[in-house]
Design a protein around this motif. Structure first.
Motif, PDB file in Angstrom:
ATOM      1  N   SER A  53      10.481  81.363  59.683  1.00 56.83           N
ATOM      2  CA  SER A  53      11.802  81.250  59.047  1.00 56.83           C
ATOM      3  C   SER A  53      11.714  82.120  57.946  1.00 56.83           C
ATOM      4  N   ARG A  54      12.913  82.382  57.186  1.00 59.48           N
ATOM      5  CA  ARG A  54      13.119  83.409  56.128  1.00 59.48           C
ATOM      6  C   ARG A  54      12.330  82.586  54.824  1.00 59.48           C
TER       7      ARG A  54
ATOM      8  N   ASP B 258      13.264  87.855  49.437  1.00 59.78           N
ATOM      9  CA  ASP B 258      13.743  86.613  50.178  1.00 59.78           C
ATOM     10  C   ASP B 258      13.471  86.631  51.549  1.00 59.78           C
ATOM     11  N   GLY B 259      13.053  87.919  52.151  1.00 58.34           N
ATOM     12  CA  GLY B 259      12.778  88.270  53.568  1.00 58.34           C
ATOM     13  C   GLY B 259      13.928  88.712  54.155  1.00 58.34           C
ATOM     14  N   GLU B 260      15.184  88.792  53.437  1.00 60.47           N
ATOM     15  CA  GLU B 260      16.378  89.358  54.246  1.00 60.47           C
ATOM     16  C   GLU B 260      16.391  91.021  54.033  1.00 60.47           C
ATOM     17  N   PRO B 261      16.617  91.640  55.248  1.00 59.44           N
ATOM     18  CA  PRO B 261      16.704  93.230  55.147  1.00 59.44           C
ATOM     19  C   PRO B 261      17.713  93.783  54.242  1.00 59.44           C
ATOM     20  N   LEU B 262      17.461  94.613  53.377  1.00 60.58           N
ATOM     21  CA  LEU B 262      18.554  95.277  52.315  1.00 60.58           C
ATOM     22  C   LEU B 262      18.893  96.391  52.902  1.00 60.58           C
TER      23      LEU B 262
ATOM     24  N   GLU C  47      19.822  85.292  60.474  1.00 58.47           N
ATOM     25  CA  GLU C  47      18.532  84.819  60.829  1.00 58.47           C
ATOM     26  C   GLU C  47      18.672  84.000  62.263  1.00 58.47           C
ATOM     27  N   PRO C  48      18.104  84.328  63.114  1.00 59.22           N
ATOM     28  CA  PRO C  48      17.000  85.197  63.373  1.00 59.22           C
ATOM     29  C   PRO C  48      17.444  86.216  63.995  1.00 59.22           C
TER      30      PRO C  48
END
Length: 512
Positions: free
Chosen positions: A222-223, A341-345, A389-390
């Protein structure tokens, strides 16, 4: 005093002096200074000489002059004056030593067995082995560096990575003048590429058959779990998220792209690089694979994790008799810059030659105003929405040229032929297996893949890039013909985009 008496006294004095001189021994001489680290420096010099003679050097990280036990990449070079305080300096220098140890391990593994055996036999304590002796010397010399302020200052000065542009070539090629037509050619390519990206996905032409290459079908973190891994990996004095081992593989799996390739021939099938019994390295399409590694971007005072994926094709086939860009082996490099936070920028892409650098920002990345120059600065053919996600990113790839044509979030209909690719660590390419248990790197000691030279090098040399068009090792990707730009520059993204790392979006703007 009588003459006889005087002579007797002189004789007695002379005899006494001789006796004292004999008792005192030879005249005093200072003992020669013995360098306590000479043994280790000699060991590194001996290993380096054999590696150079056998042509198995590794070019990913740069050797540091005067410090044979250390190497540097562009990330660590950016900290050479900023790492302050005992803990930060020790961590920084330790990573330099680790870069050397990793590269040296591959170099020694790729030595012909007789050369490696000869090195091992020369170790004073053969039972310890070459690896153990080098590890001990790494520790010994690193401790000496950290204990000596003069030596540490010299290390800071020397820990630099030269760029991959030749100023001599640019001078000889009259770069201030020749860059103008080259820049015009770049703008034409960007306009044509933008027109392709502007087409509806369903309108993109198909010359062969669309084939999906999807990552392994495994459970994804998970994120929240990704954020935890990134946070724990960054718990060091420099704040660099050094995610490694299985943790890196898990994160790489979570963000691995789906490749949708227009397959018009065997050269459009991704595969695994390998060394045949004779000739240059080839790509085996029967073993589809994508190779991953970690990289890092410095944004303000933070260091962000990047995931880099490389897919290899057997060749870029010629489209005509005078195709300067065609040649043996080709590929596509896809990079994901992650927020904490694991999200692509932001995403960006090149080919393994360093060519065709495209940027794909999300709403959390806003382009900065470009400088007024003809230099290649930032080409954005498409912006992307925030990745749910995901959800996976899908890359649509053209036949033959392997240019990116579109990036989207949902795969095409499942009726399209598809297959799974293996996800492998990029470091395996530094030790590809050979018959009889030996190994060889995909890359030569100059950082190029032998046999991948392009005819374009005879035309493009005035731009200063050595061997333009050839496939390159990580750390050697110059990505602009006009200007100077490197794919692994840790400030590359921050100079071109303003990133929001707190989870919010920028307000809509007409700068996109």
């Amino acid at each position: 005093m009588a003459t006889g008496t005087r002579r007797t006294l002189v004789a007695l004095i002379a005899a006494g002096s001789t006796l004292l001189t004999a008792c005192a021994g030879p005249p005093f001489r200072a003992a020669p200074r013995i360098d306590p680290h000479a043994r280790c420096e000699a060991l590194f010099a001996r290993v380096d000489a054999v590696v150079a003679r056998e042509g198995v050097g590794d070019a990913s990280a740069t050797r540091i002059r005067g410090f044979p036990h250390l190497r540097v990449d562009r990330l660590l070079a950016s900290f050479r004056t900023e790492a302050t305080g005992d803990a930060a300096v020790r961590f920084w220098a330790g990573r330099l030593a680790r870069l050397d140890a990793t590269a040296r391990s591959a170099e020694i593994a790729n030595l012909p067995p007789p050369a490696r055996d000869a090195l091992t036999a020369a170790i004073p304590q053969p039972h310890a082995g070459l690896a153990a002796a080098l590890a001990q010397c790494h520790d010994e010399l690193l401790a000496a560096d950290l204990a000596d302020p003069v030596r540490l200052a010299a290390l800071r000065d020397a820990a630099v990575v030269p760029d991959d542009y030749s100023t001599v070539r640019r001078i000889a090629g009259l770069y201030p003048l020749t860059r103008i037509p080259f820049a015009a050619g770049v703008r034409v390519f960007e306009r044509e590429t933008a027109q392709v990206f502007a087409l509806p996905l369903a309108s993109l032409p198909v010359q062969g058959r669309l084939q999906h290459f999807a990552p392994p079908d495994e459970a994804l973190p998970s994120r929240r779990e990704q954020a935890r891994q990134i946070r724990e990996a960054a718990a060091n004095p420099l704040g660099v998220p050094y995610v490694e081992g299985e943790a890196l593989r898990v994160l790489a799996l979570a963000h691995a792209p789906v490749l949708v390739v227009d397959v018009a021939g065997d050269d459009d099938l991704i595969g695994t690089p390998a060394w045949p019994p004779r000739g240059p390295a080839r790509v085996d399409p029967s073993q589809p694979a994508v190779f991953y590694r970690a990289a890092h971007a410095r944004v303000g005072g933070q260091v962000l994790l990047q995931l880099v994926y490389t897919a290899w094709f057997p060749a870029r086939p010629p489209r005509g008799a005078l195709d300067l860009l065609a040649g043996h082996l080709d590929g596509l490099v896809w990079r994901v810059t992650l927020a904490p936070d694991g999200e692509p920028l932001l995403f960006d892409s090149i080919h393994p030659c360093g060519c065709y650098h495209f940027f794909f920002p999300t709403p959390r990345a806003r382009p900065r105003i470009a400088p007024a120059s003809v230099d290649e600065w930032r080409f954005v053919p498409q912006a992307l929405p925030r990745q749910a996600e995901p959800q996976r990113v899908v890359l649509r790839i053209a036949p033959r040229t392997h240019y990116l044509q579109r990036v989207h979030e949902q795969p095409s209909p499942v009726s399209t032929p598809s297959s799974r690719y293996a996800l492998q660590a990029d470091d395996v390419l530094r030790r590809l297996p050979l018959p009889h248990g030996e190994s060889r790197s995909l890359y030569g000691p100059d950082g190029f893949v032998a046999g991948t030279e392009r005819a374009e090098r005879f035309l493009f040399w005035p731009m200063g890039i050595v061997n333009p068009g050839a496939m390159r090792q990580w750390g050697r990707h110059a990505t602009a013909f006009v200007g100077r730009r490197h794919f692994d520059d840790p400030r590359l993204i921050d100079e071109r985009f303003e990133l929001l790392i707190d989870g919010e979006d920028f307000p809509p703007s007409n700068t996109r």
